[in-house]
Design a protein around this motif. Structure first.
Motif, PDB file in Angstrom:
ATOM      1  N   CYS A  99      47.199  41.960  37.436  1.00 18.84           N
ATOM      2  CA  CYS A  99      46.004  42.572  36.850  1.00 18.84           C
ATOM      3  C   CYS A  99      45.588  43.814  37.640  1.00 18.84           C
ATOM      4  CB  CYS A  99      44.861  41.554  36.798  1.00 18.84           C
ATOM      5  SG  CYS A  99      45.322  40.003  36.003  1.00 18.84           S
ATOM      6  N   LYS A 100      46.583  44.498  38.201  1.00 22.59           N
ATOM      7  CA  LYS A 100      46.347  45.722  38.977  1.00 22.59           C
ATOM      8  C   LYS A 100      45.442  45.472  40.185  1.00 22.59           C
ATOM      9  CE  LYS A 100      45.047  48.043  35.229  1.00 22.59           C
ATOM     10  NZ  LYS A 100      44.624  49.160  34.365  1.00 22.59           N
ATOM     11  N   GLY A 101      45.415  44.240  40.635  1.00 25.03           N
ATOM     12  CA  GLY A 101      44.588  43.927  41.797  1.00 25.03           C
ATOM     13  C   GLY A 101      43.115  43.741  41.485  1.00 25.03           C
ATOM     14  N   LYS A 102      42.776  43.660  40.190  1.00 26.02           N
ATOM     15  CA  LYS A 102      41.359  43.586  39.833  1.00 26.02           C
ATOM     16  C   LYS A 102      40.868  42.169  39.537  1.00 26.02           C
ATOM     17  CE  LYS A 102      40.145  47.280  37.263  1.00 26.02           C
ATOM     18  NZ  LYS A 102      40.336  48.440  36.344  1.00 26.02           N
ATOM     19  N   GLY A 103      41.801  41.230  39.498  1.00 26.26           N
ATOM     20  CA  GLY A 103      41.407  39.854  39.215  1.00 26.26           C
ATOM     21  C   GLY A 103      41.490  38.954  40.441  1.00 26.26           C
ATOM     22  N   GLY A 104      42.601  39.073  41.169  1.00 21.15           N
ATOM     23  CA  GLY A 104      42.797  38.228  42.346  1.00 21.15           C
ATOM     24  C   GLY A 104      43.272  36.833  41.985  1.00 21.15           C
ATOM     25  N   GLU A 323      40.731  53.299  39.317  1.00 21.41           N
ATOM     26  CA  GLU A 323      40.815  51.976  38.698  1.00 21.41           C
ATOM     27  C   GLU A 323      39.467  51.268  38.656  1.00 21.41           C
ATOM     28  OE1 GLU A 323      42.776  50.107  36.927  1.00 21.41           O
ATOM     29  OE2 GLU A 323      44.361  51.603  36.896  1.00 21.41           O
ATOM     30  N   LEU A 324      38.575  51.669  39.555  1.00 15.13           N
ATOM     31  CA  LEU A 324      37.243  51.059  39.594  1.00 15.13           C
ATOM     32  C   LEU A 324      36.594  51.111  38.217  1.00 15.13           C
ATOM     33  CD1 LEU A 324      34.935  49.840  41.318  1.00 15.13           C
ATOM     34  CD2 LEU A 324      34.211  52.192  41.790  1.00 15.13           C
ATOM     35  N   TYR A 325      36.753  52.237  37.539  1.00 17.33           N
ATOM     36  CA  TYR A 325      36.048  52.466  36.268  1.00 17.33           C
ATOM     37  C   TYR A 325      36.892  52.166  35.041  1.00 17.33           C
ATOM     38  CZ  TYR A 325      32.788  54.657  39.416  1.00 17.33           C
ATOM     39  OH  TYR A 325      31.908  54.862  40.439  1.00 17.33           O
ATOM     40  N   ARG A 326      38.164  51.857  35.231  1.00 19.23           N
ATOM     41  CA  ARG A 326      39.025  51.544  34.081  1.00 19.23           C
ATOM     42  C   ARG A 326      38.824  50.101  33.632  1.00 19.23           C
ATOM     43  NH1 ARG A 326      44.212  54.324  36.386  1.00 19.23           N
ATOM     44  NH2 ARG A 326      43.737  56.474  35.827  1.00 19.23           N
ATOM     45  N   ASP A 327      39.064  49.867  32.365  1.00 29.90           N
ATOM     46  CA  ASP A 327      39.099  48.506  31.785  1.00 29.90           C
ATOM     47  C   ASP A 327      37.727  47.851  31.670  1.00 29.90           C
ATOM     48  OD1 ASP A 327      41.943  48.714  31.802  1.00 29.90           O
ATOM     49  OD2 ASP A 327      41.973  48.029  33.888  1.00 29.90           O
ATOM     50  N   VAL A 328      36.670  48.658  31.760  1.00 37.25           N
ATOM     51  CA  VAL A 328      35.334  48.098  31.508  1.00 37.25           C
ATOM     52  C   VAL A 328      35.117  48.014  29.994  1.00 37.25           C
ATOM     53  CG1 VAL A 328      32.851  48.330  31.872  1.00 37.25           C
ATOM     54  CG2 VAL A 328      34.453  49.064  33.668  1.00 37.25           C
TER      55      VAL A 328
ATOM     56  N   TYR B 103      38.235  43.436  32.180  1.00 34.97           N
ATOM     57  CA  TYR B 103      38.319  44.019  33.519  1.00 34.97           C
ATOM     58  C   TYR B 103      39.182  43.173  34.451  1.00 34.97           C
ATOM     59  CZ  TYR B 103      36.706  46.815  37.483  1.00 34.97           C
ATOM     60  OH  TYR B 103      36.644  47.665  38.554  1.00 34.97           O
ATOM     61  N   PHE B 104      38.867  41.880  34.537  1.00 35.70           N
ATOM     62  CA  PHE B 104      39.618  41.100  35.533  1.00 35.70           C
ATOM     63  C   PHE B 104      41.034  40.763  35.084  1.00 35.70           C
ATOM     64  CE2 PHE B 104      36.624  37.368  34.362  1.00 35.70           C
ATOM     65  CZ  PHE B 104      37.559  36.636  33.633  1.00 35.70           C
ATOM     66  N   SER B 105      41.349  41.029  33.815  1.00 39.85           N
ATOM     67  CA  SER B 105      42.749  40.917  33.397  1.00 39.85           C
ATOM     68  C   SER B 105      43.484  42.248  33.565  1.00 39.85           C
ATOM     69  CB  SER B 105      42.839  40.461  31.938  1.00 39.85           C
ATOM     70  OG  SER B 105      42.421  41.492  31.062  1.00 39.85           O
ATOM     71  N   GLY B 106      42.807  43.217  34.128  1.00 39.30           N
ATOM     72  CA  GLY B 106      43.442  44.528  34.294  1.00 39.30           C
ATOM     73  C   GLY B 106      43.713  45.214  32.970  1.00 39.30           C
ATOM     74  N   GLY B 107      42.897  44.936  31.967  1.00 40.61           N
ATOM     75  CA  GLY B 107      43.024  45.605  30.676  1.00 40.61           C
ATOM     76  C   GLY B 107      43.980  44.914  29.712  1.00 40.61           C
ATOM     77  N   GLN B 108      44.374  43.666  30.018  1.00 36.18           N
ATOM     78  CA  GLN B 108      45.344  42.996  29.137  1.00 36.18           C
ATOM     79  C   GLN B 108      44.739  42.417  27.869  1.00 36.18           C
ATOM     80  OE1 GLN B 108      48.527  40.544  30.940  1.00 36.18           O
ATOM     81  NE2 GLN B 108      47.583  41.032  32.885  1.00 36.18           N
ATOM     82  N   VAL B 109      43.441  42.151  27.866  1.00 43.04           N
ATOM     83  CA  VAL B 109      42.838  41.576  26.661  1.00 43.04           C
ATOM     84  C   VAL B 109      41.567  42.321  26.265  1.00 43.04           C
ATOM     85  CG1 VAL B 109      43.732  39.229  26.907  1.00 43.04           C
ATOM     86  CG2 VAL B 109      41.604  39.831  28.019  1.00 43.04           C
TER      87      VAL B 109
END
Lengths: 331, 324
Positions: A99-104, A323-328, B103-109
């Protein structure tokens, strides 16, 4: 309780499972070492001792089936075939992570393999799995959804509301979900007996007219046999099913659970006699499929693979500040 | 342009989008056989059948969580909450799963989910059924929060919400369902994050949204008789929040009043007022005034309830204060 049945699993598959179990064990042990060295932050929940449950169930699932997991999600992700380097990199908080390091550790996802993630709130993902199962039928497929959670989640409202919906929607054949209870005996430090008014957790699904059973969660062959029958039935009927697997975690609840005042060394030692790796190794040796040389070979292979995953994680760059602001938002 | 009620605008938009996109399905309490507490889903069970119009048990945590799972698998569920107060048992699902899983999926869903229903007070429903939850939900990144005040915006914003890729908190108002107004036909959409100047004026900017917009417009009518020209801005959307339109107006009028129905502390008006100070402090000729609900649980008694929430005269008084 379901006991060992005649093996219908080919020798090659059994050996493959043995390699997988050993690899997952070495991987989890490595994450504990990396945590102590400060390479992994936050919470770390390993599944040492519980590996046979995800391996058995996910081996019985089809490649296009989907699943949801609690925060104890490393082994599910590994046995589903996600690159171990990407899993380790996620734990290391690196860009090359799943998850690009954003989930852990608590949020491993690999949607390309049907892995809809690990979730950090006990029981909170169970309603998602029920909705996912509905969607699979709504879309006209025969795919099923597996939902893994611990005994602790059995006392959450989320489980009960989700199970009721699954029972209702299942009557119309619209809820192909398998609830897999990973009963490892403790919700953090509180035993099932001290937490659940009905300690036989499977029976609680009776309240929602969901067929259920208990099975040994330490013998991967038993888990697989049950899982294959259950998954096939759920796929055929579109009705939910619950399996309470009886398992045990040899490590603490999380990396901070060092002293474990809630259980005795003797208890842990007793369960270690039923370590899933030990059980499978014994079976393979009895059948002449494994000897000391082969065991050493598997151990060396597993250790090397773990070190390759660590090397990948170490080499992977940190996520860049953008990446901080991506995927919000998706747009 | 045809006229219709806020209710009809919502219902017809649901119908058009369900006809267009088979991924859209509805869930909620008594939306099918009963046809909806506020009759937004009237006739839809008959039209689309029980697989697409799902009567749920009283189980918000369960069915909102399930709707999130449906959205993750590619459907476009629309959940009706009988009132937004009933979303609180499902707050964990909305805030911890829907808002964050991308967000925590890194944009997967993605979670293309709309949760809609009436928000706010004013019809003697007392403490547990009168809350305004826009700042609560507006606090969380990952959510969109909209609050249409007119039939046209109800239609335009609902269509945008139904085609969006993110979870949308769609705040209606029970007092507005019967309100009539002109509504553009066909594919009318209102983008998220675009406030509207609904009444131009030179003397003071009055910022409002949802039911409060109509009180602000009534106050503006009253003040116009005194020779005060209010510019009334309808936020329409709380997240994203269009501070550009607000600031542009305040730079012209040099004065601002912000109106909200909810409690004062940490409310939307505090956020808008701060945004005004940050963007146009030097343009201001007076401190920004807030008009808010009183800092008490909503009372039942009609006279107390009237005291607890803003009305036209309180807005007009606030305008007079900033003009002094």
């Amino acid at each position: 309780m379901q006991h060992a049945q005649p093996v219908t699993v080919p020798a090659e598959t059994l050996l493959e499972w043995y390699r997988t179990l050993v690899f997952c064990r070495r991987f989890e042990e490595q994450t504990e070492r990396s945590f102590r060295r400060g390479k992994i932050g936050g919470y770390l929940h390993v599944a040492i001792g519980q590996e046979a449950v995800p391996l058995g169930f996910l081996s019985a699932a089809r490649a296009d089936d989907v699943f949801f997991v609690s925060y104890r999600d490393h082994v599910h992700t590994l046995v589903r075939g996600t690159d171990p380097g990407a899993v380790m990199a996620e734990l290391y908080g690196k860009l090359g992570g799943t998850c690009k390091g954003k989930g852990g550790s608590m949020h491993l996802f690999d949607v390309s393999r049907g892995n809809y993630g690990g979730y950090g709130i006990v029981g909170g993902h169970i309603p998602l799995a029920v909705g996912a199962a509905y969607a699979l039928r709504y879309q006209g497929t025969d795919r099923v959804c597996l939902c893994f959670f611990g005994d602790g989640a059995m006392n959450s409202g989320a489980l009960h509301e989700a199970a009721n919906l699954a029972g209702l929607w299942g009557r119309e054949g619209l809820c192909p979900v398998v609830f897999v209870v990973e009963n490892n005996q403790y919700g953090m430090g509180t035993s099932v007996e001290r937490a659940s008014a009905v300690a036989e957790l499977a029976r609680r699904f009776d309240a929602y007219d969901i067929p259920n059973e208990r099975c040994d969660g330490m013998d991967v062959v038993v888990v697989y046999e049950v899982a294959r029958r259950v998954v096939d039935q759920v796929r055929r009927t579109g009705r939910p099913y619950a399996v309470e697997t009886i398992t045990y975690r040899f490590s603490g609840h999380g990396a901070a659970d060092l002293f474990q005042p809630y259980r005795t060394k003797e208890e842990v030692e007793r369960w270690r006699q039923r370590d899933p790796i030990l059980l499978l190794e014994r079976r393979l040796r009895q059948e002449g499929l494994l000897d000391d040389a082969r065991v050493r070979e598997v151990e060396a292979w597993a250790e090397q693979r773990v070190q390759e995953a660590v090397a990948f994680a170490e080499a992977s760059p940190e996520p860049p500040p953008e990446e901080l602001y991506r995927d919000v938002y998706g747009g | 342009m045809p006229e219709m009620t806020y209710r009809e605008a919502l219902r017809s938009t649901l119908v058009e989008e369900m006809d267009r996109d088979p991924r859209v399905l509805l869930l909620g309490e008594d939306i099918g056989v009963y046809q909806g507490t506020f009759r937004i889903t009237e006739g839809l069970l008959e039209r689309y059948g029980p697989r697409r119009v799902i009567d749920t048990p009283i189980s918000e945590l369960g069915f909102i969580g399930a709707a999130i799972g449906m959205a993750m698998l590619g459907l476009r569920p629309v959940v009706e909450v009988m009132t937004w107060n009933f979303s609180l048992p499902a707050a964990d699902q909305i805030l911890q799963n829907a808002a964050k899983v991308r967000y925590f999926s890194g944009g997967q869903v993605s979670v293309p989910l709309v949760i809609r229903g009436p928000n706010g007070a004013g019809v003697q429903l007392s403490a547990q059924h009168s809350q305004s939850l826009e700042s609560f939900y507006g606090h969380f990144p990952g959510l969109r929060v909209v609050a249409p005040a007119t039939p046209a915006d109800a239609r335009g914003l609902l269509r945008t919400a139904l085609r969006a890729e993110d979870p949308v908190i769609f705040l209606e108002h029970a007092a507005l369902y019967g309100m009539r107004g002109p509504v553009p036909e066909a594919d009318y959409t209102v983008p998220f994050g675009q406030a509207a100047v609904v009444r131009p004026g030179r003397d003071v900017t009055v910022v409002a949204y949802s039911r409060m917009l109509h009180l602000a417009l009534a106050a503006a009518d009253e003040l116009a008789q005194e020779g005060v020209e209010c510019e009334v801005v309808d936020l329409r959307c709380l997240r994203p929040l269009d501070m550009d339109t607000v600031a542009e107006s305040v730079r012209r009028t040099h004065r601002a009043v912000v109106v909200q129905e909810q409690w004062p502390l940490f409310g939307a008006a505090a956020e808008v007022a701060t945004g005004i100070y940050e963007r146009c402090f030097d343009d201001l000729d007076a401190p920004v005034e807030r008009v808010t609900g009183e800092d008490v649980p909503a009372p039942y008694a009609r006279n107390l309830e009237k005291l607890a929430f803003p009305d036209e005269s309180r807005i007009a008084q606030a305008v007079r204060r900033v003009l002094q």
